[in-house]
Motif scaffolding. Sequence first.
Motif, PDB file in Angstrom:
ATOM      1  N   HIS A 120       0.945  -1.140  -0.082  1.00 22.88           N
ATOM      2  CA  HIS A 120       0.016   0.211  -0.150  1.00 22.88           C
ATOM      3  C   HIS A 120       0.992   1.202  -0.043  1.00 22.88           C
ATOM      4  O   HIS A 120       0.546   2.226  -0.839  1.00 22.88           O
ATOM      5  CB  HIS A 120      -1.043   0.029   1.298  1.00 22.88           C
ATOM      6  N   ASP A 121       1.944   1.334   0.758  1.00 20.46           N
ATOM      7  CA  ASP A 121       2.655   2.689   0.939  1.00 20.46           C
ATOM      8  C   ASP A 121       3.693   2.838   0.019  1.00 20.46           C
ATOM      9  O   ASP A 121       4.234   3.928  -0.113  1.00 20.46           O
ATOM     10  CB  ASP A 121       3.579   2.621   2.296  1.00 20.46           C
ATOM     11  N   GLU A 122       3.714   1.898  -0.940  1.00 19.82           N
ATOM     12  CA  GLU A 122       4.760   2.348  -2.141  1.00 19.82           C
ATOM     13  C   GLU A 122       4.110   3.318  -3.018  1.00 19.82           C
ATOM     14  O   GLU A 122       4.843   4.153  -3.673  1.00 19.82           O
ATOM     15  CB  GLU A 122       4.809   0.973  -3.029  1.00 19.82           C
ATOM     16  N   MET A 123       2.754   3.558  -3.031  1.00 22.81           N
ATOM     17  CA  MET A 123       2.234   4.767  -4.034  1.00 22.81           C
ATOM     18  C   MET A 123       2.869   5.848  -3.333  1.00 22.81           C
ATOM     19  O   MET A 123       3.317   6.852  -3.966  1.00 22.81           O
ATOM     20  CB  MET A 123       0.608   4.539  -3.850  1.00 22.81           C
ATOM     21  N   LEU A 124       2.708   6.149  -1.715  1.00 24.19           N
ATOM     22  CA  LEU A 124       3.209   7.397  -1.198  1.00 24.19           C
ATOM     23  C   LEU A 124       4.585   7.573  -1.549  1.00 24.19           C
ATOM     24  O   LEU A 124       5.087   8.744  -1.987  1.00 24.19           O
ATOM     25  CB  LEU A 124       2.976   7.156   0.280  1.00 24.19           C
ATOM     26  N   PHE A 125       5.526   6.411  -1.438  1.00 25.06           N
ATOM     27  CA  PHE A 125       6.701   6.728  -1.798  1.00 25.06           C
ATOM     28  C   PHE A 125       7.324   7.112  -3.278  1.00 25.06           C
ATOM     29  O   PHE A 125       7.971   7.939  -3.355  1.00 25.06           O
ATOM     30  CB  PHE A 125       7.580   5.099  -1.541  1.00 25.06           C
ATOM     31  N   ILE A 126       6.420   6.427  -4.296  1.00 23.51           N
ATOM     32  CA  ILE A 126       6.674   6.948  -5.615  1.00 23.51           C
ATOM     33  C   ILE A 126       6.047   8.591  -5.763  1.00 23.51           C
ATOM     34  O   ILE A 126       6.950   9.324  -6.419  1.00 23.51           O
ATOM     35  CB  ILE A 126       6.119   6.253  -6.676  1.00 23.51           C
ATOM     36  N   VAL A 127       4.974   8.819  -5.257  1.00 21.04           N
ATOM     37  CA  VAL A 127       4.466  10.095  -5.356  1.00 21.04           C
ATOM     38  C   VAL A 127       5.149  11.248  -4.766  1.00 21.04           C
ATOM     39  O   VAL A 127       5.434  12.388  -5.356  1.00 21.04           O
ATOM     40  CB  VAL A 127       2.874  10.159  -4.716  1.00 21.04           C
ATOM     41  N   ILE A 128       5.752  10.803  -3.404  1.00 22.85           N
ATOM     42  CA  ILE A 128       6.456  11.841  -2.855  1.00 22.85           C
ATOM     43  C   ILE A 128       7.966  11.922  -3.662  1.00 22.85           C
ATOM     44  O   ILE A 128       8.311  13.095  -3.841  1.00 22.85           O
ATOM     45  CB  ILE A 128       6.887  11.292  -1.393  1.00 22.85           C
ATOM     46  N   HIS A 129       8.593  10.950  -4.262  1.00 16.70           N
ATOM     47  CA  HIS A 129       9.679  11.189  -4.943  1.00 16.70           C
ATOM     48  C   HIS A 129       9.499  12.038  -6.079  1.00 16.70           C
ATOM     49  O   HIS A 129      10.112  12.777  -6.506  1.00 16.70           O
ATOM     50  CB  HIS A 129      10.262   9.826  -5.335  1.00 16.70           C
ATOM     51  N   GLN A 130       8.739  11.770  -6.895  1.00 21.78           N
ATOM     52  CA  GLN A 130       7.977  12.494  -8.075  1.00 21.78           C
ATOM     53  C   GLN A 130       7.816  13.881  -7.687  1.00 21.78           C
ATOM     54  O   GLN A 130       8.078  14.694  -8.348  1.00 21.78           O
ATOM     55  CB  GLN A 130       6.959  11.875  -8.570  1.00 21.78           C
ATOM     56  N   THR A 131       7.010  14.131  -6.476  1.00 17.01           N
ATOM     57  CA  THR A 131       6.668  15.598  -6.206  1.00 17.01           C
ATOM     58  C   THR A 131       8.017  16.103  -6.031  1.00 17.01           C
ATOM     59  O   THR A 131       8.319  17.369  -6.264  1.00 17.01           O
ATOM     60  CB  THR A 131       5.888  15.572  -5.021  1.00 17.01           C
ATOM     61  N   TYR A 132       9.055  15.568  -5.293  1.00 21.09           N
ATOM     62  CA  TYR A 132      10.488  16.161  -5.027  1.00 21.09           C
ATOM     63  C   TYR A 132      11.196  16.513  -6.572  1.00 21.09           C
ATOM     64  O   TYR A 132      11.613  17.758  -6.736  1.00 21.09           O
ATOM     65  CB  TYR A 132      11.196  15.094  -4.436  1.00 21.09           C
ATOM     66  N   GLU A 133      10.999  15.386  -7.504  1.00 24.64           N
ATOM     67  CA  GLU A 133      11.443  15.903  -8.470  1.00 24.64           C
ATOM     68  C   GLU A 133      11.029  17.012  -9.252  1.00 24.64           C
ATOM     69  O   GLU A 133      11.666  17.833  -9.985  1.00 24.64           O
ATOM     70  CB  GLU A 133      11.805  14.642  -9.218  1.00 24.64           C
ATOM     71  N   LEU A 134       9.571  17.188  -9.201  1.00 21.84           N
ATOM     72  CA  LEU A 134       9.117  18.344  -9.813  1.00 21.84           C
ATOM     73  C   LEU A 134       9.564  19.359  -9.248  1.00 21.84           C
ATOM     74  O   LEU A 134       9.738  20.517  -9.937  1.00 21.84           O
ATOM     75  CB  LEU A 134       7.545  18.114  -9.742  1.00 21.84           C
ATOM     76  N   TRP A 135       9.743  19.613  -7.811  1.00 22.58           N
ATOM     77  CA  TRP A 135      10.091  20.893  -7.101  1.00 22.58           C
ATOM     78  C   TRP A 135      11.365  21.212  -7.434  1.00 22.58           C
ATOM     79  O   TRP A 135      11.836  22.163  -7.825  1.00 22.58           O
ATOM     80  CB  TRP A 135       9.971  20.830  -5.738  1.00 22.58           C
ATOM     81  N   PHE A 136      12.256  20.061  -7.604  1.00 25.30           N
ATOM     82  CA  PHE A 136      13.841  20.309  -8.046  1.00 25.30           C
ATOM     83  C   PHE A 136      13.864  20.848  -9.505  1.00 25.30           C
ATOM     84  O   PHE A 136      14.470  21.916  -9.580  1.00 25.30           O
ATOM     85  CB  PHE A 136      14.532  18.811  -8.096  1.00 25.30           C
ATOM     86  N   LYS A 137      12.777  20.550 -10.377  1.00 25.67           N
ATOM     87  CA  LYS A 137      12.883  20.991 -11.615  1.00 25.67           C
ATOM     88  C   LYS A 137      12.686  22.558 -11.558  1.00 25.67           C
ATOM     89  O   LYS A 137      13.275  23.368 -12.260  1.00 25.67           O
ATOM     90  CB  LYS A 137      11.892  20.498 -12.685  1.00 25.67           C
ATOM     91  N   GLN A 138      11.818  22.804 -10.820  1.00 25.27           N
ATOM     92  CA  GLN A 138      11.313  24.361 -10.433  1.00 25.27           C
ATOM     93  C   GLN A 138      12.493  25.132  -9.968  1.00 25.27           C
ATOM     94  O   GLN A 138      12.998  26.281 -10.408  1.00 25.27           O
ATOM     95  CB  GLN A 138       9.996  24.616  -9.522  1.00 25.27           C
ATOM     96  N   ILE A 139      13.260  24.434  -9.099  1.00 25.33           N
ATOM     97  CA  ILE A 139      14.394  25.058  -8.557  1.00 25.33           C
ATOM     98  C   ILE A 139      15.716  25.215  -9.518  1.00 25.33           C
ATOM     99  O   ILE A 139      16.067  26.467  -9.554  1.00 25.33           O
ATOM    100  CB  ILE A 139      15.044  24.230  -7.228  1.00 25.33           C
ATOM    101  N   ILE A 140      15.699  24.477 -10.340  1.00 24.01           N
ATOM    102  CA  ILE A 140      16.718  24.520 -11.433  1.00 24.01           C
ATOM    103  C   ILE A 140      16.472  25.787 -12.339  1.00 24.01           C
ATOM    104  O   ILE A 140      17.087  26.310 -12.938  1.00 24.01           O
ATOM    105  CB  ILE A 140      16.831  23.302 -12.177  1.00 24.01           C
ATOM    106  N   TRP A 141      14.765  25.766 -12.893  1.00 26.93           N
ATOM    107  CA  TRP A 141      14.469  26.830 -13.531  1.00 26.93           C
ATOM    108  C   TRP A 141      14.668  28.075 -12.950  1.00 26.93           C
ATOM    109  O   TRP A 141      15.173  29.028 -13.691  1.00 26.93           O
ATOM    110  CB  TRP A 141      12.879  26.289 -13.514  1.00 26.93           C
ATOM    111  N   GLU A 142      14.529  28.430 -11.480  1.00 23.75           N
ATOM    112  CA  GLU A 142      14.927  29.592 -10.878  1.00 23.75           C
ATOM    113  C   GLU A 142      16.481  29.815 -10.796  1.00 23.75           C
ATOM    114  O   GLU A 142      16.812  30.745 -11.083  1.00 23.75           O
ATOM    115  CB  GLU A 142      14.449  29.580  -9.358  1.00 23.75           C
ATOM    116  N   LEU A 143      17.085  28.777 -10.575  1.00 23.01           N
ATOM    117  CA  LEU A 143      18.680  28.997 -10.579  1.00 23.01           C
ATOM    118  C   LEU A 143      19.280  29.252 -11.616  1.00 23.01           C
ATOM    119  O   LEU A 143      19.973  30.150 -11.832  1.00 23.01           O
ATOM    120  CB  LEU A 143      19.388  27.617  -9.861  1.00 23.01           C
ATOM    121  N   ASP A 144      18.837  28.535 -12.905  1.00 23.82           N
ATOM    122  CA  ASP A 144      19.150  29.012 -14.230  1.00 23.82           C
ATOM    123  C   ASP A 144      19.016  30.377 -14.730  1.00 23.82           C
ATOM    124  O   ASP A 144      20.065  31.170 -15.242  1.00 23.82           O
ATOM    125  CB  ASP A 144      18.608  28.132 -15.341  1.00 23.82           C
ATOM    126  N   ASP A 145      18.123  30.954 -13.981  1.00 22.05           N
ATOM    127  CA  ASP A 145      17.785  32.385 -14.399  1.00 22.05           C
ATOM    128  C   ASP A 145      18.613  33.289 -13.520  1.00 22.05           C
ATOM    129  O   ASP A 145      19.139  34.232 -14.148  1.00 22.05           O
ATOM    130  CB  ASP A 145      16.178  32.683 -13.916  1.00 22.05           C
TER     131      ASP A 145
END
Length: 364
Positions: A38-63
């Motif tokens: 059951h908890d593997e869904m949470l594990f994946i969603v949390i990691h993916q959410t992190y990666e999306l925020w990492f993408k946003q951070i890189i977007w800001e950092l590149d600017d």
Amino acid sequence: VRQTDAVPGVYYHDYLQLDRLLSSQDLASSRTGGPAAHDEMLFIVIHQTYELWFKQIIWELDDVLACFAGDELSEVDIARVIARLARIVEIQDVLIGQIDVLETMTPLDFLEFRDLLVPASGFQSMQFRLIENKLGVRPDDRVTFGGARYTERLEGEQRQRVLASEGEISLHEHVAAWLGRTPFLDEFDFWTAYQQAVHTMLEADRQIVRDNVHLTTDEKQAQLKAFEQTFHMYEGLVDADAYQRLVDTGVRRWARRAFQAALFISVYRDHPALHQPFRLLELLIDVDEGFTTWRYRHALMTQRMIGRRVGTGGSAGAAYLTRQAERGRAFPDLLALATFLVRRDVLPPLPSELAEQLTFRYQP
Ligand code: HEM
């Protein structure tokens, strides 16, 4: 972006490509034949959410990096950099807060699918490594294990991108160059006056140690010895050779002029022309602290989740993460500044001509 009649109406689901996003949670435990964990869904969603925020951070950092790339950083650029960094700091709060959600998964729940993950690990997050390198974490700042560089555990294009980012000019280097160009430093002999002020302050601190009835003689001696080292470090502000020794021994990363400029901006920040530069320096410390807080929080969570076991990526687990949290600072020189600050009442005043230059005037 201008809206015209020719643009067809956008549909929420399509615009966000939710078909792709919401079908990207593929549970390894559901492929084992038995019931899904059951908890593997949470594990994946949390990691993916992190990666999306990492993408946003890189977007800001590149600017931010693009702003610094020119020959000079204008006031307008500084405002833009400040806006981007302030957003990163807010995102970091979200990243740290998300660990609470992850911790609703108990260690026993995690065990149901943990072994299926080996040898995958957050250690292989390309975006996390890009952020580190863009900020200015150097290869030497990394704790190694298994005798291999961190990039060895990345594959294909991801490894290439991370390796390439090691060779790009980091935010740390850009900030050092910007500080090195600070014009005010040549205007007056601030350092001799400042040296006196620091001596007065540190001597007062020494007296506090000597008078402390709660310290043993050994403790007092140890603390007074630490003061000697602080004095020694401080010599570098006025003595170029002493400063160079600090660089050579890895105590400082920035050139002396950059360090002096950061100190100058910090202590004279009340002067209008220094407000924004000071805010920028503060935000850099916030960003550095935000990542370090995340690292420690992640290490604590790991300890709770796997105790003293090794990580799925093969490190010593929580012990490795705690060591990396101490070493992976992007702006150690900025953090060191606090040692050299003096109270406003002992601060040498700026010559009136320079103080005048550092004010803003509305010219009708
Ligand atoms: C059950 C949850 C988690 C556990 C037990 C865990 C454990 C670990 C361990 C032990 C490491 C060290 C490398 C290794 O041996 O694998 C590591 C590294 C890492 N993890 Fe996690 N982790 C978890 C969740 C997450 C999440 C949600 C993220 C978000 C992206 C994440 C990101 C990272 C990153 C970026 C590293 C590399 C850190 C560095 O080398 O400084 N981890 N993790």
